[in-house]
Design a protein around this motif. Sequence first.
Motif, PDB file in Angstrom:
ATOM      1  N   PHE A  95      -9.854  -4.623  -3.326  1.00  0.00           N
ATOM      2  CA  PHE A  95      -9.356  -5.990  -3.153  1.00  0.00           C
ATOM      3  C   PHE A  95      -7.837  -6.011  -3.053  1.00  0.00           C
ATOM      4  O   PHE A  95      -7.270  -6.738  -2.228  1.00  0.00           O
ATOM      5  N   CYS A  96      -7.175  -5.225  -3.898  1.00  0.00           N
ATOM      6  CA  CYS A  96      -5.717  -5.152  -3.857  1.00  0.00           C
ATOM      7  C   CYS A  96      -5.239  -4.635  -2.503  1.00  0.00           C
ATOM      8  O   CYS A  96      -4.269  -5.148  -1.937  1.00  0.00           O
ATOM      9  N   ALA A  97      -5.929  -3.600  -1.983  1.00  0.00           N
ATOM     10  CA  ALA A  97      -5.571  -3.044  -0.671  1.00  0.00           C
ATOM     11  C   ALA A  97      -5.700  -4.104   0.412  1.00  0.00           C
ATOM     12  O   ALA A  97      -4.820  -4.238   1.287  1.00  0.00           O
ATOM     13  N   GLY A 129       4.492   1.659  13.574  1.00  0.00           N
ATOM     14  CA  GLY A 129       5.694   1.022  13.053  1.00  0.00           C
ATOM     15  C   GLY A 129       5.607   0.668  11.585  1.00  0.00           C
ATOM     16  O   GLY A 129       6.612   0.365  10.943  1.00  0.00           O
ATOM     17  N   ALA A 130       4.409   0.681  11.011  1.00  0.00           N
ATOM     18  CA  ALA A 130       4.171   0.441   9.586  1.00  0.00           C
ATOM     19  C   ALA A 130       2.843   1.096   9.238  1.00  0.00           C
ATOM     20  O   ALA A 130       1.987   1.293  10.109  1.00  0.00           O
ATOM     21  N   TYR A 131       2.655   1.421   7.970  1.00  0.00           N
ATOM     22  CA  TYR A 131       1.457   2.172   7.613  1.00  0.00           C
ATOM     23  C   TYR A 131       0.473   1.417   6.728  1.00  0.00           C
ATOM     24  O   TYR A 131      -0.589   1.946   6.389  1.00  0.00           O
ATOM     25  N   ILE A 132       0.748   0.172   6.387  1.00  0.00           N
ATOM     26  CA  ILE A 132      -0.120  -0.510   5.436  1.00  0.00           C
ATOM     27  C   ILE A 132      -1.499  -0.821   6.027  1.00  0.00           C
ATOM     28  O   ILE A 132      -2.528  -0.632   5.363  1.00  0.00           O
ATOM     29  N   ILE A 135       3.868  -0.362  -2.081  1.00  0.00           N
ATOM     30  CA  ILE A 135       3.068  -0.698  -3.257  1.00  0.00           C
ATOM     31  C   ILE A 135       1.667  -0.106  -3.130  1.00  0.00           C
ATOM     32  O   ILE A 135       1.144   0.512  -4.075  1.00  0.00           O
ATOM     33  N   LEU A 136       1.062  -0.266  -1.942  1.00  0.00           N
ATOM     34  CA  LEU A 136      -0.277   0.283  -1.731  1.00  0.00           C
ATOM     35  C   LEU A 136      -0.266   1.800  -1.790  1.00  0.00           C
ATOM     36  O   LEU A 136      -1.193   2.417  -2.345  1.00  0.00           O
ATOM     37  N   PHE A 137       0.783   2.411  -1.257  1.00  0.00           N
ATOM     38  CA  PHE A 137       0.916   3.875  -1.312  1.00  0.00           C
ATOM     39  C   PHE A 137       0.926   4.350  -2.765  1.00  0.00           C
ATOM     40  O   PHE A 137       0.184   5.274  -3.137  1.00  0.00           O
ATOM     41  N   PHE A 166      -4.290   5.884  -8.287  1.00  0.00           N
ATOM     42  CA  PHE A 166      -5.713   5.624  -8.493  1.00  0.00           C
ATOM     43  C   PHE A 166      -6.534   6.901  -8.370  1.00  0.00           C
ATOM     44  O   PHE A 166      -7.456   7.143  -9.160  1.00  0.00           O
ATOM     45  N   ALA A 167      -6.200   7.733  -7.394  1.00  0.00           N
ATOM     46  CA  ALA A 167      -6.918   9.001  -7.227  1.00  0.00           C
ATOM     47  C   ALA A 167      -6.318  10.106  -8.093  1.00  0.00           C
ATOM     48  O   ALA A 167      -7.038  10.950  -8.620  1.00  0.00           O
TER      49      ALA A 167
END
Length: 351
Positions: free
Chosen positions: A8-10, A115-118, A30-32, A38-39
């Motif tokens: 959900f956060c992702a 251009g972005a990785y999210i 933040i997601l990175f 998490f892992a």
Amino acid sequence: MAYVAFIFCAFFLTAWSWLCPKYAKYLGMILFAYAVLFAGISSSSKDYSNYINMFQEIGASALAYPEKVFLGKDPLFGVLITWIQAVGLGSQWMFLVAVGFGLSLKARAFQRIFGAYITPFFVMVCLSYFSHEFAQIRLAIALGFSFLALLEICNGKKVRWLIYSMLAVGFHASAILVVIFELPMLFGLQRYQWIISVFMLLVIAGVGNILSQMGKFDGRVLEYVGEHFDMTVSMVLVALFKSGVLSYMAAILVKGQVDIPQRRLLIQCCIFSWVGLAFLLMFMHSATWLAFRVYALFDAFSVFIVAAALLKKTTSTWLVGAAYCILLLIILSRSDLLPAYKLASSYNYSH
């Protein structure tokens, strides 16, 4: 609950980046960080104990270099473990460093193409994060280098492609399969990619049949094909459906695409999807576990197609990409990739 919160956060961070593109960089960071932690701090993976044993075996080994690094199964992963031990870190840092390293390589590849990785990170969470970063950390790093290698060959950078490909194989030997199916691009034979890929699959099928026959007389062959489990018809049909949807998305994205490198990337990822499916069908009875792992290896490249569909500014492609991610999450929820989430012992950070 931990998995639901993470997914959900992702999604939340990714959706926020779509609404406010200027924050995509920071939301991606933040997601990175969340994905690494998490892992990296978990002990839930089925392969967790195997990696801990590998770490301890290398640490206790009296072998000299370079023989010692081969205890890590793949030499560059053995080098990574010996480096972690040399600076006095415990076994859990092997997971944190490996996950962080693999994700940073993929982030670099995604940054270059999108251009972005999210957004690609969110697709990866739905697609391969729990089978690679969360479990097969050697393969996770190898895929990071393979992603970069694919970008280089799509841009005609053959020396860089060779360097990244060698690094990928050094972290996981199965990456050699990716290299083999990129050879048509290396030699400028993009027009005949599909034909050459079919020919190479027939050769591999022949070799696999020979090994299968050898397995009846020499049990050591079974060590290379892994465990056997029953491949259901529904699993094959889902894989076939996924390849069909990916081909549909790739066809829409390639149509009118003037960026030649990105066009090559999308076509190659589509080919990889069908190559993985072909492996699954060829070896589903004789080497089921190997077939599934190779399928997952090639399927990981579909992240480029799905991310491109989500980022394309048209409703149709976004809806197909979003529906595909929902399908992936449904498959994930019904798989055995999400065991009870457990934190690693604090002891493992120093031993």
